[in-house]
Design a protein around this motif. Structure first.
Motif, PDB file in Angstrom:
ATOM      1  N   SER A   1      84.530  -9.955  86.236  1.00  0.00           N
ATOM      2  CA  SER A   1      84.841  -8.591  85.822  1.00  0.00           C
ATOM      3  C   SER A   1      84.275  -8.346  84.423  1.00  0.00           C
ATOM      4  N   GLY A   2      83.580  -7.228  84.289  1.00  0.00           N
ATOM      5  CA  GLY A   2      82.995  -6.860  83.003  1.00  0.00           C
ATOM      6  C   GLY A   2      81.779  -7.677  82.612  1.00  0.00           C
ATOM      7  N   ALA A   3      81.298  -8.537  83.487  1.00  0.00           N
ATOM      8  CA  ALA A   3      80.144  -9.388  83.161  1.00  0.00           C
ATOM      9  C   ALA A   3      78.856  -8.571  83.182  1.00  0.00           C
ATOM     10  N   ASP A   4      77.910  -8.954  82.344  1.00  0.00           N
ATOM     11  CA  ASP A   4      76.589  -8.329  82.327  1.00  0.00           C
ATOM     12  C   ASP A   4      75.654  -9.185  83.166  1.00  0.00           C
ATOM     13  N   LEU A   5      75.350  -8.711  84.364  1.00  0.00           N
ATOM     14  CA  LEU A   5      74.453  -9.401  85.284  1.00  0.00           C
ATOM     15  C   LEU A   5      73.154  -8.614  85.458  1.00  0.00           C
ATOM     16  N   SER A   6      72.857  -7.747  84.494  1.00  0.00           N
ATOM     17  CA  SER A   6      71.658  -6.918  84.604  1.00  0.00           C
ATOM     18  C   SER A   6      70.415  -7.796  84.603  1.00  0.00           C
ATOM     19  N   GLY A   7      69.536  -7.518  85.552  1.00  0.00           N
ATOM     20  CA  GLY A   7      68.290  -8.261  85.668  1.00  0.00           C
ATOM     21  C   GLY A   7      68.435  -9.680  86.191  1.00  0.00           C
ATOM     22  N   ALA A   8      69.634 -10.082  86.553  1.00  0.00           N
ATOM     23  CA  ALA A   8      69.858 -11.453  87.034  1.00  0.00           C
ATOM     24  C   ALA A   8      69.306 -11.638  88.444  1.00  0.00           C
TER      25      ALA A   8
ATOM     26  N   GLY B   1      83.321 -14.656  78.537  1.00  0.00           N
ATOM     27  CA  GLY B   1      82.789 -14.018  77.338  1.00  0.00           C
ATOM     28  C   GLY B   1      81.596 -14.733  76.723  1.00  0.00           C
ATOM     29  N   ALA B   2      81.108 -15.781  77.352  1.00  0.00           N
ATOM     30  CA  ALA B   2      79.994 -16.562  76.791  1.00  0.00           C
ATOM     31  C   ALA B   2      78.657 -15.846  76.966  1.00  0.00           C
TER      32      ALA B   2
ATOM     33  N   ASN C   1      83.416 -10.946  81.448  1.00  0.00           N
ATOM     34  CA  ASN C   1      82.807 -10.456  80.213  1.00  0.00           C
ATOM     35  C   ASN C   1      81.691 -11.352  79.679  1.00  0.00           C
ATOM     36  N   ALA C   2      81.175 -12.246  80.509  1.00  0.00           N
ATOM     37  CA  ALA C   2      80.066 -13.111  80.086  1.00  0.00           C
ATOM     38  C   ALA C   2      78.756 -12.331  80.166  1.00  0.00           C
TER      39      ALA C   2
END
Length: 184
Positions: free
Chosen positions: A81-88, A42-43, A62-63
């Motif tokens: 799971s649920g992590a935002d890796l957009s543009g990574a 979640g960080a 969820n990070a």
């Protein structure tokens, strides 16, 4: 007095981080006494450079890792799971057996990513850069095979009907070719 002692420990940690002669995220996390395996779920790690780090078994569920540099990172068995890796930038990253269910990978750079055994259910992969077509074909083929096995095991009569129709269409096409040959 107890309040004063409890404030000194975080102040000491902050001072150590400020005085550290490194910009390495993993080293700074270690100085702060943080455990990557448990403390970063979640960080907000957006834009952080973690390139080349060993984050195997890390819990990053969820990070926010949007626009982070994760190139060459070992994320084997990681929980994303649920992590935002957009543009990574995930080029050359090992995500074998990682849980990416529900992760947002839109716009991520995925060239050379290892995804063997990774869970990708409900992951958002639209607009990804350089994603190997083999990954998509592999996922689709697995889904087709599962569907076929389901039909064969649970509804064998449907499979038999399919085979009969397929054989009939082959026989009909062969007959029409034969009759076309006779007409000529």
């Amino acid at each position: 007095m107890a309040n004063e002692d409890s404030l000194q420990e975080p102040q000491h940690s902050i001072q150590q981080i400020l005085e550290a002669e490194t910009n390495d995220f993993m080293e700074l996390a270690r100085i702060a006494g943080l455990d990557i395996a448990t403390d970063f779920a979640g960080a907000d790690l957006s834009g952080v450079d973690l390139s080349g780090a060993d984050l195997s078994n890390a819990d990053l569920s969820n990070a926010n890792l949007s626009d982070a540099n994760l190139s060459g990172v070992n994320l084997t068995l990681a929980k994303l799971s649920g992590a935002d890796l957009s543009g990574a930038d995930l080029r050359g990253t090992n995500l074998s057996k990682a849980d990416l269910s529900g992760a947002d990978l839109r716009g991520a750079k995925l060239k050379g990513v290892k995804l063997k055994g990774a869970k990708l259910s409900d992951a958002k992969l639209r607009d990804t850069d350089d994603i190997d077509a083999n990954l998509m074909l592999y996922s689709i083929n697995i889904a087709v095979l599962i569907g076929i096995f389901y039909i064969i095991l649970c509804h064998p009569y449907i499979f038999v009907i399919f085979l009969i129709r397929k054989i009939r269409s082959i026989v009909k096409s062969d007959k029409s070719e034969i009759s076309d040959d006779l007409i000529r």
